[in-house]
Design a protein around this motif. Structure first.
Motif, PDB file in Angstrom:
ATOM      1  N   UNK A  51      30.079   1.969 -19.974  1.00  0.00           N
ATOM      2  CA  UNK A  51      28.788   2.488 -20.441  1.00  0.00           C
ATOM      3  C   UNK A  51      27.614   1.830 -19.730  1.00  0.00           C
ATOM      4  N   UNK A  52      26.486   2.518 -19.724  1.00  0.00           N
ATOM      5  CA  UNK A  52      25.222   1.908 -19.346  1.00  0.00           C
ATOM      6  C   UNK A  52      24.632   1.291 -20.608  1.00  0.00           C
ATOM      7  N   UNK A  53      23.583   0.465 -20.427  1.00  0.00           N
ATOM      8  CA  UNK A  53      22.950  -0.176 -21.596  1.00  0.00           C
ATOM      9  C   UNK A  53      21.582   0.447 -21.843  1.00  0.00           C
ATOM     10  N   UNK A  54      21.477   1.193 -22.926  1.00  0.00           N
ATOM     11  CA  UNK A  54      20.217   1.855 -23.283  1.00  0.00           C
ATOM     12  C   UNK A  54      19.405   1.033 -24.277  1.00  0.00           C
ATOM     13  N   UNK A  55      19.913  -0.152 -24.610  1.00  0.00           N
ATOM     14  CA  UNK A  55      19.167  -1.038 -25.494  1.00  0.00           C
ATOM     15  C   UNK A  55      19.189  -0.592 -26.948  1.00  0.00           C
ATOM     16  N   UNK A  56      18.326  -1.219 -27.734  1.00  0.00           N
ATOM     17  CA  UNK A  56      18.287  -0.962 -29.181  1.00  0.00           C
ATOM     18  C   UNK A  56      17.418   0.231 -29.553  1.00  0.00           C
ATOM     19  N   UNK A  57      16.513   0.638 -28.655  1.00  0.00           N
ATOM     20  CA  UNK A  57      15.544   1.669 -29.018  1.00  0.00           C
ATOM     21  C   UNK A  57      16.193   2.954 -29.562  1.00  0.00           C
ATOM     22  N   UNK A  58      17.195   3.528 -28.879  1.00  0.00           N
ATOM     23  CA  UNK A  58      17.785   4.764 -29.427  1.00  0.00           C
ATOM     24  C   UNK A  58      18.560   4.523 -30.728  1.00  0.00           C
ATOM     25  N   UNK A  59      19.054   3.311 -30.927  1.00  0.00           N
ATOM     26  CA  UNK A  59      19.771   2.976 -32.166  1.00  0.00           C
ATOM     27  C   UNK A  59      18.770   2.900 -33.325  1.00  0.00           C
ATOM     28  N   UNK A  60      17.600   2.317 -33.016  1.00  0.00           N
ATOM     29  CA  UNK A  60      16.549   2.161 -34.040  1.00  0.00           C
ATOM     30  C   UNK A  60      15.874   3.486 -34.392  1.00  0.00           C
ATOM     31  N   UNK A  61      16.165   4.558 -33.674  1.00  0.00           N
ATOM     32  CA  UNK A  61      15.671   5.889 -34.041  1.00  0.00           C
ATOM     33  C   UNK A  61      16.430   6.421 -35.256  1.00  0.00           C
TER      34      UNK A  61
END
Ligand code: OKP
Ligand code: ZN
Length: 342
Positions: free
Chosen positions: A51-61
Motif C-alpha cells: 500500500x501507499x500511505x495516505x495518512x490519517x486524514x482520510x481515516x478521520x473523515x
C-alpha cells in the motif's frame, strides 16, 4: 486486477476470544490473510502491491478524533499500568446508563466498544492503520481508472462505526474508501456487503445519507451476530431514507436463497446508478465456516463474482470475514475470478 496487501496485518494477533464459555484461539487470525494471498498468487489474478500511505486524514473523515486518539494510545496506556496480556473491555454504556466519555482508559474502551471481540494488542494500531491504507490504495487504483482492484484487508472493518469498535473490526475500511471516492469527485457510491454478518458499522455511518447506498445480505439479527442491527425495516433515515437495504436470511440458507437476495441487491444498486461499487467481501457464508450457518459452496463464489461484474461498475473488493481458514483463499479468489471471467 491488482491486489493490495501489507504484512503489517501480522502485528495484530490476539490471544483469544470467548467461545462457549472458554477462552479459545481467535477465529480472526493472521493465517486468514496468508491463505488469501497464496491463492491470489497461485491463480495469477494479477500483481500484488504494497500500500501507499495516505495518512490519517482520510481515516478521520469517518472516525471521530476521540476514537482515533483512544485507538492510538490504548496499548501504551495499558502497558504502562503493568499489563502484558491483551487489553479487552468489560463495561459498556448500554441502556439505562449514561454515555459520557470517561477519562480513564478502561472506561474509554467500553465507551468505544459494543462487544468484547475487538481486543487491543501492542501491534493493533499499526495493523488496522495499514489495513485502511491497503483499502485506500485500492481506491486510488480505481480512481486512476482501473475497472477493479482487490484490497486484501486484515483486520476487517464493517462492524466498526464512527466511534465504536467490535466484531474483530476497528477502522471501517470500506467506509473510509467510500468517503475518499466522494471526496475525489464521485457523486454516488454503492456498498454491497456480502459478509455473513450484518455490517452494522457501515450501515450506521451512512444511515442518514443519500450519497452512499448500502446493501447487506446476512444472517438475520433475530438469531445471529451482531444481534442488534440488520433487520429488513432499517431503510435509512432523513435524506438517507431508501438508501439502506437489508436482506436478512434464515439460518441454513444456500445459493438458491442467497443468489436471489444478491439479485435483489444488484437490481437496487443498478437503479441507484453509483459511480463506484465497493464490495465488503466476507466469505464466511461458506458451508464449512466455523462461525456461520449459511451453505454456500466454493463454485457459488464464481457466480457471485459474475453477477457483481454484470453491474458494469468500477469495483473495489475489500476483504472482510471468512474463518474456514484453508478455504478462504479459494472462495475469495473465486469471487474475483468470476468477476474477471464474466
Ligand atoms: C466479523 B465479520 C458470538 C461470537 C461473536 C464475532 C463475529 C465477528 C464477525 N457467539 N463473534 O463480520 O466476519
Ligand atoms: Zn462475518
Amino acid at each position: 486486477m491488482l491486489t493490495f496487501y501489507s504484512d503489517d496485518h501480522r502485528l495484530h494477533h490476539a490471544q483469544g476470544e470467548m467461545v462457549g464459555g472458554e477462552f479459545k484461539p481467535c477465529f480472526e487470525m493472521p493465517a486468514r490473510a496468508d491463505h488469501v494471498l497464496a491463492r491470489v498468487r497461485e491463480r495469477d489474478i494479477g500483481e500484488v502491491l504494497a500500500p501507499r500511505d495516505f495518512g490519517l486524514t482520510p481515516i478521520a473523515r469517518i472516525h471521530t478524533a476521540d476514537y482515533l486518539d483512544f485507538l492510538q494510545k490504548a496499548w501504551a496506556g495499558w502497558a504502562a499500568q503493568g499489563n502484558t496480556a491483551d487489553f479487552l473491555p468489560g463495561v459498556f454504556p448500554a441502556r439505562h446508563l449514561r454515555a459520557k466519555r470517561p477519562n480513564d482508559l478502561y472506561g474509554q474502551y467500553g465507551f468505544h466498544s459494543f462487544d468484547c471481540f475487538a481486543p487491543i494488542t501492542a501491534g493493533t494500531w499499526q495493523a488496522v492503520y495499514s489495513s485502511a491504507q491497503v483499502a485506500l490504495s485500492g481506491q486510488a487504483e480505481i480512481a486512476a481508472g482501473a475497472h477493479s482492484a482487490f484490497a486484501l484487508c486484515r483486520p476487517p472493518g464493517h462492524h466498526a462505526s464512527a466511534d465504536v469498535m467490535g466484531g474483530y473490526c476497528y477502522l471501517n475500511n470500506v467506509a473510509i474508501v467510500a468517503q475518499a471516492c466522494l471526496d475525489q469527485g464521485a457523486a454516488r457510491v454503492a456498498i454491497l456487503d456480502v459478509d455473513y454478518h450484518h455490517g452494522n458499522g457501515t450501515q450506521s455511518i451512512f444511515y442518514d445519507r443519500d450519497d452512499v447506498f448500502v446493501a447487506n445480505i446476512h444472517g438475520s439479527p433475530s438469531f445471529e451476530y451482531p444481534h442488534f442491527l440488520g433487520y429488513a425495516d432499517e431503510a435509512g433515515a432523513g435524506r438517507g431514507e431508501g438508501f439502506n437495504l437489508n436482506l436478512p436470511l434464515a439460518a441454513g440458507s444456500a445459493w438458491d436463497i442467497w443468489g436471489a437476495a444478491l439479485e435483489t441487491a444488484c437490481q437496487r444498486i443498478a437503479a441507484y446508478g453509483p459511480d463506484v461499487l465497493l464490495v465488503s467481501l466476507g466469505v464466511d457464508t461458506y458451508q464449512n465456516d466455523p462461525i456461520s450457518s449459511f451453505k454456500l459452496d466454493s463454485p457459488d463464489y464464481l457466480r457471485m463474482g459474475e453477477r457483481i461484474a454484470a453491474l458494469g461498475k468500477p469495483t473495489l473488493f475489500v476483504m472482510e470475514g471468512g474463518y474456514a481458514v484453508a478455504e478462504i483463499g479459494i472462495n475469495a479468489v473465486n469471487v474475483l475470478e468470476g468477476f474477471q471471467g464474466a
